[in-house]
Motif scaffolding. Sequence first.
Motif, PDB file in Angstrom:
ATOM      1  N   ASN A  34       0.848  -1.253   0.296  1.00 36.80           N
ATOM      2  CA  ASN A  34      -0.141  -0.045   0.215  1.00 36.80           C
ATOM      3  C   ASN A  34       1.069   1.320  -0.055  1.00 36.80           C
ATOM      4  O   ASN A  34       1.284   1.671   1.145  1.00 36.80           O
ATOM      5  N   MET A  47      -5.866   2.929   4.012  1.00 42.82           N
ATOM      6  CA  MET A  47      -6.382   2.401   3.091  1.00 42.82           C
ATOM      7  C   MET A  47      -7.715   1.394   3.932  1.00 42.82           C
ATOM      8  O   MET A  47      -7.434  -0.046   4.151  1.00 42.82           O
ATOM      9  N   VAL A  74      -8.230  -0.010  -6.978  1.00 43.02           N
ATOM     10  CA  VAL A  74      -6.840   0.657  -6.458  1.00 43.02           C
ATOM     11  C   VAL A  74      -6.093   0.699  -7.666  1.00 43.02           C
ATOM     12  O   VAL A  74      -6.352  -0.100  -8.957  1.00 43.02           O
ATOM     13  N   GLU A 109       3.532  -1.667  -6.274  1.00 43.73           N
ATOM     14  CA  GLU A 109       2.771  -1.124  -5.705  1.00 43.73           C
ATOM     15  C   GLU A 109       1.448  -0.899  -5.504  1.00 43.73           C
ATOM     16  O   GLU A 109       1.421  -0.570  -6.779  1.00 43.73           O
ATOM     17  N   THR A 144      -9.070  -4.386  -3.334  1.00 44.09           N
ATOM     18  CA  THR A 144      -8.457  -4.200  -1.660  1.00 44.09           C
ATOM     19  C   THR A 144      -9.376  -5.469  -1.013  1.00 44.09           C
ATOM     20  O   THR A 144     -10.711  -5.972  -1.466  1.00 44.09           O
ATOM     21  N   GLN A 155      -0.414   2.385   5.788  1.00 43.82           N
ATOM     22  CA  GLN A 155       1.195   2.948   4.935  1.00 43.82           C
ATOM     23  C   GLN A 155       2.147   1.497   4.397  1.00 43.82           C
ATOM     24  O   GLN A 155       2.180   1.485   5.272  1.00 43.82           O
ATOM     25  N   ALA A 182      -0.866  -5.438   0.925  1.00 43.27           N
ATOM     26  CA  ALA A 182      -2.354  -4.943   0.787  1.00 43.27           C
ATOM     27  C   ALA A 182      -2.442  -6.634  -0.759  1.00 43.27           C
ATOM     28  O   ALA A 182      -2.309  -6.501  -1.403  1.00 43.27           O
TER      29      ALA A 182
END
Length: 107
Positions: free
Chosen positions: A32, A37, A43, A51, A67, A90, A94
């Motif tokens: 992530n 998130m 995403v 990423e 996600t 962060q 994910a």
Amino acid sequence: MAQLTYNDFFDLGFEGQLADGSPDRFIQSKVNAAASMEFGRAVVQGATDKEVALPSAGTGETFAGVTVHTHATERFLQGPSGGPFVGIPQNQPANVLTKGRVVVVPE
């Protein structure tokens, strides 16, 4: 002891929950890159192949998937207030569903 009563109605799913057990789903683990998130969010491809980030208002971004919920995030990580963090912090892994069915809430 036998179960003598049952409910015909099940709870609705929650955001990011896999919708079924079909074998034709594909989940990738990405990092992530966004500040934080929530589960069940679309995403886009981040700065690198490993990423993902939340989409911006701009154009030209490549859709990466949705996600997927994981219990590991809630169990092992804490949010800024010290309580459980419901979402993906962060720089944490994910799970991103690229093929299959997942529960989302349209906006």
